[in-house]
Design an enzyme around this catalytic site. Sequence first.
Site, mmCIF file in Angstrom:
data_model
loop_
_atom_site.group_PDB
_atom_site.id
_atom_site.type_symbol
_atom_site.label_atom_id
_atom_site.label_comp_id
_atom_site.label_asym_id
_atom_site.label_seq_id
_atom_site.Cartn_x
_atom_site.Cartn_y
_atom_site.Cartn_z
ATOM 1 N N CYS A 52 -65.769 -13.439 31.791
ATOM 2 C CA CYS A 52 -64.812 -12.676 30.982
ATOM 3 C C CYS A 52 -63.742 -12.080 31.907
ATOM 4 O O CYS A 52 -64.012 -11.790 33.084
ATOM 5 C CB CYS A 52 -65.541 -11.576 30.227
ATOM 6 S SG CYS A 52 -64.472 -10.556 29.178
ATOM 7 N N ASP B 202 -75.682 -18.907 26.078
ATOM 8 C CA ASP B 202 -76.707 -18.695 25.053
ATOM 9 C C ASP B 202 -77.286 -17.285 25.115
ATOM 10 O O ASP B 202 -77.534 -16.665 24.067
ATOM 11 C CB ASP B 202 -77.816 -19.740 25.208
ATOM 12 C CG ASP B 202 -77.292 -21.152 25.022
ATOM 13 O OD1 ASP B 202 -76.345 -21.329 24.227
ATOM 14 O OD2 ASP B 202 -77.828 -22.083 25.660
ATOM 15 N N CYS C 180 -67.618 -11.204 24.306
ATOM 16 C CA CYS C 180 -68.189 -10.655 25.539
ATOM 17 C C CYS C 180 -69.094 -9.487 25.177
ATOM 18 O O CYS C 180 -68.657 -8.525 24.539
ATOM 19 C CB CYS C 180 -67.077 -10.203 26.492
ATOM 20 S SG CYS C 180 -67.693 -9.396 28.000
ATOM 21 N N CYS D 283 -62.893 -9.198 32.092
ATOM 22 C CA CYS D 283 -63.362 -7.898 32.575
ATOM 23 C C CYS D 283 -64.232 -8.033 33.814
ATOM 24 O O CYS D 283 -64.616 -7.030 34.424
ATOM 25 C CB CYS D 283 -64.121 -7.161 31.474
ATOM 26 S SG CYS D 283 -65.720 -7.896 31.044
ATOM 27 N N ASP E 218 -80.770 -16.840 19.430
ATOM 28 C CA ASP E 218 -79.700 -17.833 19.323
ATOM 29 C C ASP E 218 -80.352 -19.211 19.323
ATOM 30 O O ASP E 218 -80.965 -19.616 20.323
ATOM 31 C CB ASP E 218 -78.717 -17.701 20.493
ATOM 32 C CG ASP E 218 -77.622 -18.760 20.424
ATOM 33 O OD1 ASP E 218 -76.874 -18.764 19.434
ATOM 34 O OD2 ASP E 218 -77.542 -19.580 21.359
ATOM 35 N N CYS F 148 -67.617 -6.022 27.237
ATOM 36 C CA CYS F 148 -66.407 -5.291 26.853
ATOM 37 C C CYS F 148 -66.020 -5.490 25.398
ATOM 38 O O CYS F 148 -65.177 -4.758 24.879
ATOM 39 C CB CYS F 148 -65.248 -5.697 27.758
ATOM 40 S SG CYS F 148 -64.710 -7.417 27.546
ATOM 41 N N GLU G 159 -79.150 -15.901 13.589
ATOM 42 C CA GLU G 159 -77.896 -16.364 13.011
ATOM 43 C C GLU G 159 -78.156 -17.267 11.820
ATOM 44 O O GLU G 159 -79.081 -18.095 11.834
ATOM 45 C CB GLU G 159 -77.086 -17.119 14.070
ATOM 46 C CG GLU G 159 -75.653 -17.381 13.695
ATOM 47 C CD GLU G 159 -74.864 -17.976 14.842
ATOM 48 O OE1 GLU G 159 -73.632 -18.101 14.724
ATOM 49 O OE2 GLU G 159 -75.485 -18.320 15.872
#
Length: 383
Positions: free
Chosen positions: A347, A356, A328, A349, A192, A331, A276
């Site tokens: 999150c 990052d 996330c 969850c 990233d 999940c 990316e």
Amino acid sequence: MQLRYNVRLYPTPGQRQVLARVFGCARTVFNDGLRMRREARENGLPYISDGDLSKQVITRAKKTPERAWLGEVSAVVLQQALADLNIAYRNFFASITGKRKGLKLAPPRFRSKRDRRQAIRFTRNARFTVTAGGRLRLPKIGDVPVRWSRSLPAEPSSVTVIKDSAGRYFASFVVETGDEPLPETVAEVGIDLGLTHFAVLSDGRKIDNPRFLRRAERRLKKAQQALSRKAKGSANRKKAVVKVARAHAQVADARRDFAHKLSTQIIRDNQAVMVEDLAVKGLARTKLAKSVHDAGWGQFTAMLAYKAARYGRTLVRIDRWFPSSKLCSACGSVTESMPLNARSWTCPCGAAHDRDVNAAINILAAGRAERLNACGGTVRPAA
């Protein structure tokens, strides 16, 4: 695979004068060919073929008093200057007809002696050689001292002599080399890219952003202020121009060296690299433009691409619209919004994420899903 090997040249004062003359001859032939093609188009005449253009601006021009000095340099340099013009026109025509992808290209422009970069090219027909003493022997120029950082892996097919804005001379050799696959490894990594940290890897490692331009801004500012105080046309102004150019060259060299070392380390340690596909041109039009350019993401990813192809690694580019930061990794749920100032989040969850690191993990998972197995199917089914 064709690779370029760049080395630093240290020509003598006499050789610098000869090189300046050769640069001028190549520039004149290029401009004469461009002028003839433009006049033919304006007068409604057919497009001049490459062979006829070469006869008019090189062969016949040498016999005229105005261009007799073209015979003092190697003919290969003049022919390569015309070859550059022909390639520029072909790319322009392919761009306006839609055969060439990407942004539309403008027609070729005239070259100036004030351009920041001057270059000439010698092919094998010019019979350039590297002497036993390590010097570069160029026709009608002589043996130019070279500082070799490494030896050439094969006989070069051509060499380009370049003078940059800082007054430095380089030789760029084009060498045909085969692939050199590295021993296979099971490690895979997602990357990233960012501004706070230059790169965050899926294994949790964070690589600091060197910020070469930001660190050199004070020195660059002083050099630019000193240049603005010099009288135009004076010798001191010319010296100040070179000083500013050298300061910028140091920043560019440091950034390139950092990208080379980091990309080589990542390619050697990992069998597959997922990164990316960032919209660098779009980000460069925002208020973060200076920081985006200073990071040099495009240069880094380009190095990853050619090194992966050379060393038998896999590089996967993830779509720029993939929500790597909002997804996330535990999940698979996607949050509605994720402001830039939120560097960590939790999150629903219950999983706590570093922004990052979570994005790098998601990029790794997405890259694995896009790869094909031996049967032609995806490695991991889509969620």
